[in-house]
Write an enzyme that holds these catalytic residues in place. Structure first.
Site, PDB file in Angstrom:
ATOM      1  N   ASN A   1     -11.064  -2.686  -4.881  1.00  0.00           N
ATOM      2  CA  ASN A   1     -10.210  -1.714  -5.871  1.00  0.00           C
ATOM      3  C   ASN A   1     -10.960  -1.555  -6.995  1.00  0.00           C
ATOM      4  O   ASN A   1     -10.543  -0.655  -8.026  1.00  0.00           O
ATOM      5  CB  ASN A   1      -8.817  -2.230  -5.907  1.00  0.00           C
ATOM      6  CG  ASN A   1      -8.010  -2.202  -4.822  1.00  0.00           C
ATOM      7  OD1 ASN A   1      -7.083  -2.976  -4.473  1.00  0.00           O
ATOM      8  ND2 ASN A   1      -8.085  -1.232  -3.918  1.00  0.00           N
TER       9      ASN A   1
ATOM     10  N   ASP B   1       0.766  -1.195   0.074  1.00  0.00           N
ATOM     11  CA  ASP B   1      -0.008  -0.046   0.050  1.00  0.00           C
ATOM     12  C   ASP B   1       0.731   1.164  -0.038  1.00  0.00           C
ATOM     13  O   ASP B   1       1.847   1.168   0.777  1.00  0.00           O
ATOM     14  CB  ASP B   1      -0.939  -0.169   1.270  1.00  0.00           C
ATOM     15  CG  ASP B   1      -2.150   1.120   1.178  1.00  0.00           C
ATOM     16  OD1 ASP B   1      -2.352   1.357  -0.026  1.00  0.00           O
ATOM     17  OD2 ASP B   1      -2.734   1.193   2.181  1.00  0.00           O
TER      18      ASP B   1
END
Ligand code: IPE
Ligand code: IPE
Ligand code: MG
Length: 247
Positions: free
Chosen positions: A70, A22
């Site tokens: 996502n 991330d």
């Protein structure tokens, strides 16, 4: 403090490391670049991580590359991520194969575009006999989705008469997950400072040690991995018992 390889080798290594890759977007924005530039450098950080694990002889790595959530991102970012996966496989598959890496996609990859799906299946097939490093790549992956899928598969086996309801225990259920036969992650690393699991490996991380750093994924280097492992090695994993704190 800088950790050395000799120091790390004195204590047991984690067998399985999981990483939530991330912070690519923030890395790019901080540099005045488009978010996709961060994803591109993030792919390089993944390659460096594989090299570092090879050096430490750690066999299992699970990386979160694309979550079931996502898809909420703009189409051009989703497409760029898919293209990057194809590019990564084209560029690195021979190297990965030579290093004995088995590319094992986990998640509902049938929902990816045809081109991406085929490339991932090609990588899986080409490396299927490798066992030096098992690289689980979580793609269109969600922990809840994985658990529901496993529950359905078990129920199907019961309906078919292959299993009995009483056969179901934790070990049995684990065999219906994407990570069947693998040890649970000992260490879960999350760069970018977020203190959440974002639907990653919900079942498997029941007793994983969590290590969070403010470093953004594209900046994540071997030294960060070594620090994470060092910290892990110096924790007391009590599993609900008293661990080393018995008196
Ligand atoms: C992780 O980086 C990559 C994916 C989710 C595919 P992000 O894109 O989430 O980066 P931030 O969190 O916006 O910085
Ligand atoms: C988790 O990161 C997913 C991946 C790294 C692939 P996100 O950036 O999607 O997580 P949230 O939205 O911050 O929880
Ligand atoms: Mg993010």
């Amino acid at each position: 403090m800088k950790v050395t390889l000799e120091e790390l080798k004195q204590k047991p290594m984690p067998k399985h490391i999981a990483v939530i890759m991330d912070g690519n977007g923030r890395w790019a924005i901080n540099k005045g670049l488009a978010r996709n530039a961060g994803h591109r450098v993030g792919v390089q950080a993944l390659k460096n991580l594989i090299i570092a694990l090879d050096e430490l002889k750690i066999q299992y790595l699970t990386v979160y590359a694309f979550s079931t959530e996502n898809w909420k991102r703009p189409a051009d970012e989703v497409n760029a991520l898919m293209e990057l996966m194809i590019e990564f496989i084209d560029k690195e598959i021979d190297y990965l194969d030579e290093k004995g890496v088995r590319v094992n996609p986990i998640g509902d990859i049938s929902r990816l575009s045809g081109k991406t799906y085929e490339k991932i299946m090609f990588a899986k097939e080409k490396t299927k006999n490798n066992s030096h490093i098992i690289l689980n790549v979580a793609l269109n992956y969600g922990g809840r989705q994985e658990i529901i899928r496993a529950a359905k598969a078990f129920c199907e086996d019961v309906q078919k008469g292959n299993m009995q309801l009483d056969d179901l225990d934790e070990a049995c259920f684990s065999r219906y997950l994407y990570t069947a036969g693998q040890p649970d992650p000992d260490l879960l690393i999350r760069p970018s400072g977020e203190m959440r699991v974002s639907n990653f490996l919900l079942w498997q991380i029941a007793y994983s040690e969590f290590w969070v750093t403010n470093i953004l994924w594209p900046d994540f280097k071997k030294e960060h991995l070594w620090q994470a492992i060092w910290d892990y090695q110096n924790r007391d994993r009590r599993y609900g018992g008293l661990g080393g704190k018995r008196s």
